[in-house]
Enzyme design. Structure first.
Site, short mmCIF file in Angstrom:
data_model
loop_
_atom_site.label_atom_id
_atom_site.label_comp_id
_atom_site.label_asym_id
_atom_site.label_seq_id
_atom_site.Cartn_x
_atom_site.Cartn_y
_atom_site.Cartn_z
N GLU A 56 -6.99 -7.44 3.36
CA GLU A 56 -6.27 -8.59 2.99
C GLU A 56 -4.87 -8.73 3.32
O GLU A 56 -4.10 -7.89 3.15
CB GLU A 56 -6.24 -8.66 1.25
CG GLU A 56 -7.98 -8.54 0.50
CD GLU A 56 -7.39 -8.34 -1.00
OE1 GLU A 56 -6.40 -8.89 -1.40
OE2 GLU A 56 -8.16 -8.14 -1.81
N ASP A 67 1.50 -12.37 -9.23
CA ASP A 67 2.03 -11.04 -8.59
C ASP A 67 3.12 -10.50 -9.17
O ASP A 67 3.85 -11.08 -9.99
CB ASP A 67 2.30 -11.49 -7.20
CG ASP A 67 1.49 -11.78 -6.20
OD1 ASP A 67 0.21 -11.51 -6.40
OD2 ASP A 67 1.82 -12.68 -5.41
#
Length: 275
Positions: A56, A67
């Site tokens: 990824e 995040d």
């Protein structure tokens, strides 16, 4: 499910190959452009050298709501260094040419809309990319991306979470190709001392709706945790721990962590994982 190979797509085929070896796949994440554009390419290649099964590549974004601080900081540094989407695509191209593993981009949706959905799909496929993971895009609102991905044979990886209803999980998995991304904990990303106890039930609920592989992400930081998750998941997804390894030891640190995690997902399972 009329065409299993098509549904498995690029990443799903790699994950099932690992599963057929009696283990979970290791999916590794690093953001493009961190600590520099070339340095980011070197770090991602180190994951390949260490034994990752699927990659990824993060597309850094200025408002990364899901995040944790580790990835937020890396994204900020990448953006401050002048990273643009063309640099992310360039990173994909270099890594795809180097690696015999699927290379997906993980991105929030706003940058893709601004770039142009069809244009991005064409350019990602041309760069050798395998597909997209879209944490803030739900299938109900993703018709344009789904059409572009289908046209360019790209994986469509949507997310399910512990708060997802069974109906929502079914709707989400029906729109996926490649694998289904199960977020193992509520809240933002980041390495944790122990895996969430919500993960295994979520995987079971997800598998009840699809024959696609289910990968578990958010929180895995070492080989023991990877082995624990590999006992019930088809793929173990690791992100923040790789950023920390890069900070501490450069590409060599990334390779070392990858090797350790790869050993973790290869440990003997007490019972076969259901498909």
């Amino acid at each position: 499910m009329s065409d299993v190979s098509a549904e498995l797509g690029n990443a799903g085929t790699a994950i099932r190959k690992a599963n057929d070896e009696g283990r979970a796949a290791l999916v590794g994440y690093l953001p493009a452009g961190y600590p520099t554009i070339d340095g980011g390419v070197d770090a991602i290649k180190a994951m390949v050298d260490g034994g990752v099964d699927v990659l990824e590549i993060g597309l850094p974004y200025s408002d990364p709501v899901m995040d944790g601080v580790t990835i937020q900081r890396a994204a900020e540094i990448a953006l401050a260094g002048g990273l643009r989407i063309r640099d992310v695509l360039g990173t994909v191209e270099k890594v795809a040419a180097y690696a015999d593993v699927p290379v997906l981009v993980m991105t929030y949706w706003n940058p893709i809309e601004r770039y142009g959905v069809d244009r991005f799909a064409v350019d990602l496929a041309a760069a050798g990319g395998a597909g997209l993971i879209t944490p803030d895009l739900i299938p109900d609102e993703g018709a344009e991306w789904i059409a572009a991905a289908d046209k360019n044979e790209l994986d469509k990886v949507f997310l399910v979470s512990p708060s997802s209803t069974d109906a929502r999980i079914g709707l989400t998995t029906a729109s996926c190709r490649g694998f289904v991304y199960a977020t193992a904990v509520m809240g933002v990303t980041g390495a944790r001392d122990q895996a969430s106890d919500l993960a295994a039930p979520l995987v079971a609920r997800t598998k009840a709706t699809t024959g696609l592989p289910v990968g578990v992400g958010l929180g895995v930081s070492d080989a023991d945790q990877a082995a624990d998750v590999a006992a019930y998941a088809d793929a173990v997804i690791v992100g923040s721990a790789f950023v920390k390894a890069l900070d501490a030891g450069g590409p060599a640190g990334v390779k070392s962590l990858t090797e350790s995690l790869a050993e973790g997902v290869r440990r003997e399972r007490s019972t076969p994982v259901a498909r």
